[in-house]
Design an enzyme around this catalytic site. Structure first.
Site, PDB file in Angstrom:
ATOM      1  N   ASP A 146      -4.512  -1.546  -3.337  1.00  0.00           N
ATOM      2  CA  ASP A 146      -4.153  -1.125  -3.150  1.00  0.00           C
ATOM      3  C   ASP A 146      -4.907   0.432  -3.320  1.00  0.00           C
ATOM      4  O   ASP A 146      -6.148   1.522  -3.148  1.00  0.00           O
ATOM      5  CB  ASP A 146      -3.223  -0.897  -2.312  1.00  0.00           C
ATOM      6  CG  ASP A 146      -3.130  -2.054  -0.810  1.00  0.00           C
ATOM      7  OD1 ASP A 146      -3.653  -1.427  -0.229  1.00  0.00           O
ATOM      8  OD2 ASP A 146      -1.809  -2.050  -1.545  1.00  0.00           O
ATOM      9  N   THR A 152      -2.500  -6.415   3.844  1.00  0.00           N
ATOM     10  CA  THR A 152      -2.366  -6.238   2.774  1.00  0.00           C
ATOM     11  C   THR A 152      -1.785  -8.199   3.026  1.00  0.00           C
ATOM     12  O   THR A 152      -1.827  -8.376   1.933  1.00  0.00           O
ATOM     13  CB  THR A 152      -1.633  -5.369   2.148  1.00  0.00           C
ATOM     14  OG1 THR A 152      -1.926  -3.729   2.744  1.00  0.00           O
ATOM     15  CG2 THR A 152      -1.489  -5.556   0.724  1.00  0.00           C
TER      16      THR A 152
END
Length: 480
Positions: free
Chosen positions: A116, A206
């Site tokens: 991320d 994610t």
């Protein structure tokens, strides 16, 4: 440098699964080619009137774009380059079959990964190099966690350098790039009223990223440019999404890798970049210009092989996308495919989607899996906004997202997929059929959709979208 991860419980693929930083490669007797490149800089003779950066040097891929994108050449090139860089670093970091990459817990309990932070840094740094003074940036992550964790910062910095050397020159520059998305360091306070806002989800899906490639874990880098309250450019980079012709599109779970594919991928990684010829898709849309798809491995090839700014632009195999015909000539509504999220506790906590499927598909709509869990028989489950890409290219027809009461979607979860679907001929609305309103995004750095937006429905439009809205009304007793 620290080894980020090894595949657990799968010794046969441990060497292939290792995600290595440069100094640790030799110790494991193998390597995944560390590709060094610099961004081609071109001077564009004509800048957009008044809204472009003050500089005339712009990052520019040596590729041709679809003719329908000609009014947005600069924006599209920068967006493509940004998402390509982010796709490469996340592709490098995604585990093979386990989630042992370092994670943190955010306030909403979703995982934050090295990927991320690395993705957001390279993506926003790329855009900011061109639009430093003219545009606003809204993105999911901030740098506080990295500033308070030297080991985590070291891993992010190492990952970025392993695949993205030459543009980010220091850890502090990396942290600054991440914080562009939070408005930190913006000296021009008039940015709160700027007409151009870039919104980024550095890894959308994610949990799919952490699920790993071996299990087909899907995720995407979702980038959109909103101008005067409307999405005008969007890019979905889907590093693990099978190309339309790939056999992996038929695997269960969707996109799962075979052992042969894992082995072949390791060989590809060691010699020809990070993407194979069967996986990695990029969807790009321009308002009024359509939605197109191109394989990531071809884009990567031109990035890594570019020579000089004077080299001729390469012709890419851009494929214009169109949703399944929505008038019933291609499919009946009861034959259409649902494309849904994997995490049902978030996207459908009340089981409403299953009830909608029964209304549309009939009493035989559901199946029960080996664990006794009900699911829609004709459905694809995957993480991330890549679902909109599947709808855009006609692989599915229905998408529904119905979070718990009171939840309001962030703009980065919606905008990029919205434009890709719309430009392919599809439609997005809330669960009552109302249009999505983007007009307040960026004002005071607002990053959420209006509170009245309850759920997100996407489809190929026409009779199919009507079927979703009508079924929802039936299941909920027509209550608004």
């Amino acid at each position: 440098m620290t080894l980020l991860m090894l595949a657990r419980g799968c010794p046969k693929f441990a060497a292939m699964a290792a995600i290595l930083l440069p100094s640790s490669v030799a110790a494991f007797g193998g390597r995944c080619h560390s590709l060094h490149f610099s961004t081609t800089i071109r001077t564009l003779s004509v800048l957009r009137g008044g809204s472009s950066s003050a500089t005339s040097d712009h990052q520019y891929l040596p590729i041709s774009l679809p003719d329908t994108f000609k009014e947005r050449t600069e924006d599209v090139h920068v967006a493509l380059l940004s998402v390509l860089h982010a796709s490469r670093v996340t592709r490098h970091l995604q585990p093979i079959g386990s989630s042992d990459i370092q994670t943190l817990s955010k306030k909403d309990a979703s995982p934050v990964t090295v990927g991320d932070f690395a993705s957001q840094a390279v993506a926003l740094h790329t855009i900011h190099n061109t639009f430093a003074n003219s545009d606003m940036y809204i993105a999911e992550e901030g740098s506080d966690a990295l500033r308070n964790d030297e080991e985590l910062l070291e891993k992010v910095w190492g990952a970025v350098n392993h695949v993205h050397t030459g543009d980010l020159n220091s850890e502090e520059e990396l942290l600054k790039a991440i914080d562009y998305g939070q408005g930190i360091g913006e000296e021009d306070q008039s940015l709160v009223t700027k007409q151009r806002v870039w919104v980024l989800d550095p890894i959308d899906g994610t949990k799919g990223f952490l699920r790993g490639r071996f299990l087909g874990g899907q995720y995407c880098i979702a980038l959109a440019l909103i101008e005067d309250g409307e999405p005008v450019v969007s890019v979905l980079g889907c590093p693990n999404l099978p190309l339309p012709s790939s056999e992996s599109t038929k695997a269960i779970p969707y996109g799962a890798w075979s052992e042969n594919e894992v082995e072949n991928d390791a060989a590809t990684c060691s010699s020809n970049g990070l993407f194979s010829s069967s996986r990695g898709c990029l969807f790009v849309a321009v308002r009024g210009g359509g939605c197109f798809e191109v394989p990531l491995h071809i884009l990567e090839k031109y990035l890594l092989e570019q020579s000089s700014p004077e080299s001729a632009s390469a012709n890419l195999p851009w494929k214009r996308l169109h949703v399944t015909a929505n008038d019933g000539t291609a499919k009946a509504k009861h034959e259409a495919t649902f494309c849904l999220g994997v995490e049902r506790g978030f996207s459908d906590p009340k089981g409403t989607v299953l009830k909608i499927a029964q209304v549309i598909h009939g009493p035989d709509a559901l199946i029960v899996d080996d664990d006794g869990i009900k699911d829609i028989k004709n459905s694809i489950r995957m993480d991330g906004q890549g679902k909109y890409g599947l709808l855009a290219r006609g692989d599915a027809e229905y998408f529904l997202r119905l979070p718990k009461d009171g939840y309001v979607d962030f703009i980065w979860d919606v905008a990029a997929g919205y434009l890709c679907l719309k430009e392919a001929g599809g439609k997005m609305s809330d669960s009552f059929g109302r249009a999505i309103d983007f007009s307040d995004i960026g004002k005071g750095r607002k990053a959420k959709l209006p509170e009245h937006v309850k759920g997100i429905f996407g489809s190929n439009g026409g009779m199919f979208h009507d079927a979703l809205v009508n079924a929802y009304a039936e299941v909920n007793g027509c209550e608004d």
